[in-house]
Design a protein around this motif. Structure first.
Motif, PDB file in Angstrom:
ATOM      1  N   ALA A 187      11.735  -6.737  -2.559  1.00 38.53           N
ATOM      2  CA  ALA A 187      13.055  -6.152  -2.302  1.00 38.53           C
ATOM      3  C   ALA A 187      13.187  -5.726  -0.851  1.00 38.53           C
ATOM      4  N   GLY A 188      12.114  -5.158  -0.305  1.00 33.53           N
ATOM      5  CA  GLY A 188      12.142  -4.765   1.094  1.00 33.53           C
ATOM      6  C   GLY A 188      12.231  -5.955   2.023  1.00 33.53           C
ATOM      7  N   SER A 244       0.831  -1.210   0.000  1.00 33.73           N
ATOM      8  CA  SER A 244       0.000   0.000   0.000  1.00 33.73           C
ATOM      9  C   SER A 244       0.856   1.246   0.000  1.00 33.73           C
ATOM     10  N   VAL A 245       1.931   1.236   0.788  1.00 33.36           N
ATOM     11  CA  VAL A 245       2.842   2.383   0.787  1.00 33.36           C
ATOM     12  C   VAL A 245       3.487   2.530  -0.589  1.00 33.36           C
ATOM     13  N   GLY A 246       3.886   1.405  -1.173  1.00 32.17           N
ATOM     14  CA  GLY A 246       4.510   1.459  -2.493  1.00 32.17           C
ATOM     15  C   GLY A 246       3.609   2.060  -3.551  1.00 32.17           C
ATOM     16  N   LEU A 247       2.319   1.784  -3.462  1.00 29.82           N
ATOM     17  CA  LEU A 247       1.381   2.338  -4.438  1.00 29.82           C
ATOM     18  C   LEU A 247       1.306   3.857  -4.363  1.00 29.82           C
ATOM     19  N   HIS A 248       1.626   4.419  -3.197  1.00 31.35           N
ATOM     20  CA  HIS A 248       1.565   5.867  -3.011  1.00 31.35           C
ATOM     21  C   HIS A 248       2.951   6.497  -2.884  1.00 31.35           C
ATOM     22  N   ALA A 255      12.583  -0.772  -0.895  1.00 31.15           N
ATOM     23  CA  ALA A 255      11.205  -0.687  -1.378  1.00 31.15           C
ATOM     24  C   ALA A 255      10.913   0.638  -2.063  1.00 31.15           C
ATOM     25  N   GLY A 256      11.815   1.593  -1.919  1.00 34.47           N
ATOM     26  CA  GLY A 256      11.679   2.842  -2.662  1.00 34.47           C
ATOM     27  C   GLY A 256      10.884   3.926  -1.981  1.00 34.47           C
ATOM     28  N   ARG A 257      10.576   3.767  -0.678  1.00 31.18           N
ATOM     29  CA  ARG A 257       9.825   4.828   0.023  1.00 31.18           C
ATOM     30  C   ARG A 257      10.144   4.762   1.511  1.00 31.18           C
TER      31      ARG A 257
END
Length: 272
Positions: free
Chosen positions: A208-209, A21-25, A72-74
Motif C-alpha cells: 500500500a505504501g 520492519s517499521v510495519g512490524l512495530h 502503510a499505517g505508521r
C-alpha cells in the motif's frame, strides 16, 4: 523506548527497504520512528502523461512519500528533509552532509540507525554518499560516549536472492540487472547478512505504501504490474550490521532490534 532512524537519499528508497520492519512495530507504543531524506527526488524521471513538471516533481514526491507512510499505517514521528540537490549529493561537501545527518542523530540519540552500505544497493552515487555520511555521523555518536547508538545497519540484498530474482526475471522475459552498471541492483555475499526480517505479516501495508509513489511507478515496478510477484518480493528485508563489529557465522537475527542487549564492543573502536 526504542528510537529508530532511517537515513535515505530519495523519497521511495525506504519504501522497500525498511517499510516492513517499521510495519512490524507500528503498534508498539515504545517505538519511535524518525526518517531522514537527503533530497526530495526532484531530478527523478517523469513518466509520460504524469501531471508533473521539473519544477513540481520534488513537492509531488514529498507528498507521495508522506502518503505512502499513511497508507502503510505508521507515519514517522519525525521526518526531516535535508534539501540537498537530487542526483548531486556526492558533490555536496562531505562535512556538510555529515553535519546535517548528525544534527538529527544527536537530537534523537537513536538505538538503531539504518542507511545504505557501500554498494548503495543500486550503485547510485546519491545512495553511496548518504550511506557514507550516515556512517560518519553515527561514528560521532559512538565516540561521544552518550546514550544510544547501539546498532548501525546497512540495507542490502543477499547475492543468492539477487541471482534468484535475476533468473526469475529472465524466465519472465524481463530485463535483468547487471551489477557492473550504475543504477542496477547488486548483491552482497550471503555470509555477510546479519539480519533477515520476515515481513510477511505486513506485506499488504508495504505494498500500500509503495503504490502511493505514483510518479515513480515506472521506476519501482515492472510493466504490467504483477502484484502477486511483488508480494513475494517484499516478504523479506536484509541487513548487515556495520556497528558493533560482528563475528561471522553467528545465526542471523530476525528483527532490527533483536539482541541489542547481548551486543558488546568498545564504543571508541568504531570502524576497527
Amino acid at each position: 523506548m526504542v528510537t529508530f532512524v532511517g537515513v535515505f537519499a530519495h523519497p521511495d528508497d525506504e519504501a522497500y527497504g525498511i517499510a516492513g520492519s517499521v510495519g512490524l512495530h507500528a503498534d508498539d507504543p515504545d517505538f519511535r520512528f524518525v526518517l531522514v531524506h537527503a533530497t526530495d527526488g526532484a531530478a527523478g524521471d517523469i513518466r509520460p502523461g504524469f501531471p508533473a513538471t521539473r519544477e513540481t516533481l520534488g513537492a509531488i514526491r514529498r507528498a507521495e512519500d508522506e502518503a505512502g507512510w499513511r497508507a502503510a499505517g505508521r507515519v514517522p514521528d519525525r521526518h526531516e528533509w535535508l534539501g540537498h540537490p537530487d542526483g548531486k549529493v556526492a558533490d555536496v561537501p562531505f562535512t556538510d552532509l555529515v553535519d546535517g545527518i548528525w544534527s538529527v542523530l544527536e537530537a534523537e540519540r537513536p538505538s538503531v540507525v539504518c542507511t545504505f552500505g557501500p554498494d548503495g544497493i543500486f550503485g547510485h552515487p546519491d545512495h553511496v554518499a548518504v550511506g557514507a555520511a550516515t556512517d560518519a555521523a553515527f561514528a560521532r555518536g559512538v565516540a561521544d560516549g552518550g546514550p544510544g547508538f547501539r546498532r548501525l545497519v546497512h540495507g542490502v540484498i543477499p547475492q543468492s536472492v539477487f541471482e534468484r530474482w535475476n533468473a526469475q526475471r529472465a524466465a519472465l522475459g524481463l530485463w535483468v540487472f547487471d551489477p557492473t552498471v550504475i543504477y542496477h541492483m547488486r548483491g552482497v555475499p550471503d555470509e555477510t547478512i546479519d539480519i533477515e526480517v520476515d515481513t510477511r505479516p505486513v506485506t499488504d501495508r508495504t505494498i500500500a505504501g509503495l503504490l502511493e509513489h505514483r510518479s515513480q511507478h515506472h521506476v519501482i515496478f515492472d510493466t504490467p504490474l504483477d502484484l502477486d510477484r511483488l508480494r513475494r518480493v517484499v516478504t523479506r528485508e536484509w541487513h548487515t550490521i556495520a556497528w558493533p563489529p560482528q563475528e561471522r557465522g553467528r545465526p542471523r537475527l530476525t528483527d532490527l532490534f533483536a539482541g541489542l542487549d547481548d551486543e558488546t564492543g568498545e564504543r571508541t573502536a568504531y570502524g576497527s
